[in-house]
Design a protein around this motif. Structure first.
Motif, short mmCIF file in Angstrom:
data_model
loop_
_atom_site.label_atom_id
_atom_site.label_comp_id
_atom_site.label_asym_id
_atom_site.label_seq_id
_atom_site.Cartn_x
_atom_site.Cartn_y
_atom_site.Cartn_z
N THR A 34 0.84 -1.20 0.00
CA THR A 34 0.00 0.00 0.00
C THR A 34 0.87 1.25 0.00
N LYS A 35 1.93 1.23 0.78
CA LYS A 35 2.87 2.35 0.85
C LYS A 35 3.54 2.58 -0.50
N VAL A 36 3.96 1.51 -1.16
CA VAL A 36 4.60 1.62 -2.48
C VAL A 36 3.59 2.15 -3.50
N ALA A 37 2.37 1.65 -3.47
CA ALA A 37 1.34 2.11 -4.41
C ALA A 37 1.06 3.60 -4.21
N ALA A 38 1.03 4.04 -2.97
CA ALA A 38 0.80 5.46 -2.69
C ALA A 38 1.95 6.31 -3.22
N ALA A 39 3.18 5.83 -3.06
CA ALA A 39 4.34 6.56 -3.56
C ALA A 39 4.32 6.63 -5.09
N ILE A 40 3.94 5.53 -5.72
CA ILE A 40 3.85 5.52 -7.19
C ILE A 40 2.81 6.54 -7.64
N LYS A 41 1.66 6.54 -6.99
CA LYS A 41 0.61 7.50 -7.34
C LYS A 41 1.09 8.93 -7.14
N LYS A 42 1.78 9.18 -6.04
CA LYS A 42 2.28 10.51 -5.74
C LYS A 42 3.24 11.00 -6.83
N ILE A 43 4.19 10.15 -7.20
CA ILE A 43 5.17 10.52 -8.23
C ILE A 43 4.49 10.67 -9.59
N ALA A 44 3.57 9.75 -9.91
CA ALA A 44 2.87 9.82 -11.19
C ALA A 44 2.04 11.10 -11.29
N ASP A 45 1.38 11.46 -10.21
CA ASP A 45 0.60 12.70 -10.20
C ASP A 45 1.52 13.92 -10.33
N ALA A 46 2.63 13.90 -9.62
CA ALA A 46 3.57 15.03 -9.68
C ALA A 46 4.18 15.18 -11.08
N ASP A 47 4.40 14.05 -11.75
CA ASP A 47 4.98 14.08 -13.10
C ASP A 47 3.91 14.15 -14.19
N ALA A 48 2.64 14.26 -13.79
CA ALA A 48 1.51 14.34 -14.72
C ALA A 48 1.45 13.13 -15.66
N CYS A 49 1.64 11.96 -15.11
CA CYS A 49 1.58 10.73 -15.91
C CYS A 49 0.13 10.25 -15.96
N THR A 50 -0.33 9.94 -17.15
CA THR A 50 -1.68 9.43 -17.33
C THR A 50 -1.75 7.95 -16.97
N TYR A 51 -0.73 7.20 -17.36
CA TYR A 51 -0.67 5.77 -17.10
C TYR A 51 0.68 5.41 -16.49
N VAL A 52 0.64 4.45 -15.57
CA VAL A 52 1.87 3.88 -15.03
C VAL A 52 1.76 2.37 -15.24
N LEU A 53 2.74 1.82 -15.93
CA LEU A 53 2.74 0.39 -16.25
C LEU A 53 3.91 -0.30 -15.55
N GLU A 54 3.72 -1.57 -15.25
CA GLU A 54 4.76 -2.36 -14.61
C GLU A 54 5.84 -2.67 -15.64
N ALA A 55 7.06 -2.28 -15.37
CA ALA A 55 8.17 -2.45 -16.32
C ALA A 55 8.51 -3.91 -16.53
N GLY A 56 8.35 -4.72 -15.52
CA GLY A 56 8.75 -6.13 -15.61
C GLY A 56 7.92 -6.96 -16.57
N VAL A 57 6.73 -6.50 -16.93
CA VAL A 57 5.88 -7.29 -17.82
C VAL A 57 5.77 -6.69 -19.22
N MET A 58 6.50 -5.64 -19.47
CA MET A 58 6.45 -4.98 -20.76
C MET A 58 7.37 -5.70 -21.75
N LEU A 59 6.85 -5.94 -22.93
CA LEU A 59 7.68 -6.55 -23.97
C LEU A 59 8.59 -5.50 -24.60
N HIS A 60 8.11 -4.29 -24.65
CA HIS A 60 8.90 -3.19 -25.22
C HIS A 60 8.46 -1.90 -24.55
N VAL A 61 9.41 -1.07 -24.22
CA VAL A 61 9.13 0.24 -23.66
C VAL A 61 9.81 1.25 -24.56
N GLY A 62 9.03 2.15 -25.13
CA GLY A 62 9.58 3.15 -26.04
C GLY A 62 10.39 4.20 -25.33
#
Length: 175
Positions: free
Chosen positions: A119-147
């Motif tokens: 829960t603490k990690v999820a809150a930190a992710i949300k905080k950083i994503a909101d601060a960086d104005a990210c629309t989506y946050v995806l898990e890097a470990g399951v991505m086949l390709h990241v542009g």
């Protein structure tokens, strides 16, 4: 006129998508870097050791019963032999049931200990994503390709959680 309207309708999703910022985060890397996770894993390992000692004790008693039964099986009366076989089978079933119960208890304890950290990690992710104005946050470990346009916020989340970020910045696509 109809063609212009159709072109606008087709182009609209592309312009909306172009304005969205996508981030990736490696939650496994974050979790393994947290001291709270190490402490939780240590507690789980300690509990597992206690359970293993108990199971080993039960298995030793089972083995001794089986060996004693095998040695004296031929001298036993049929009713006593059947009773001892049932006793041995009951011991085996209790060992299996105990093992299953202990595994379930370990899983429950692990979930109980890790839930607040997650829960603490999820809150930190949300905080950083909101601060960086990210629309989506995806898990890097399951991505086949990241542009190249995707933003890796893993180190920012680590800093927010009080953990030292990775020494060298890694490209997001390398995960």
């Amino acid at each position: 006129m109809r063609k212009i309207l159709m072109a606008l309708l087709l182009a609209l999703p592309l312009t909306v998508l172009a304005q969205q910022k996508i981030a990736v985060v490696n939650t496994q890397e974050i979790m393994t870097s947290l001291p709270e996770v190490k402490a939780a894993e240590d507690k789980i390992q300690e509990l597992a050791k206690k359970y293993n000692v108990e199971i080993q004790s039960m298995q030793d008693a089972y083995k001794a019963k089986v060996e004693a039964f095998v040695k004296e099986r031929e001298q036993l009366l049929e009713a006593i032999r059947a009773s001892r076989q049932q006793e041995i089978q009951g011991l085996e079933e209790r060992i299996q049931a105990s093992y299953q119960a202990m595994q379930e208890q370990l899983q429950k304890e692990q979930q109980k200990l890790l839930a607040p950290i997650q829960t603490k990690v999820a809150a930190a992710i949300k905080k950083i994503a909101d601060a960086d104005a990210c629309t989506y946050v995806l898990e890097a470990g399951v991505m086949l390709h990241v542009g190249k346009d995707a933003v890796d916020i893993t180190d920012k989340v680590k800093v927010d959680l009080g953990v030292k970020p990775t020494a060298a910045a890694k490209p997001a696509a390398g995960r």
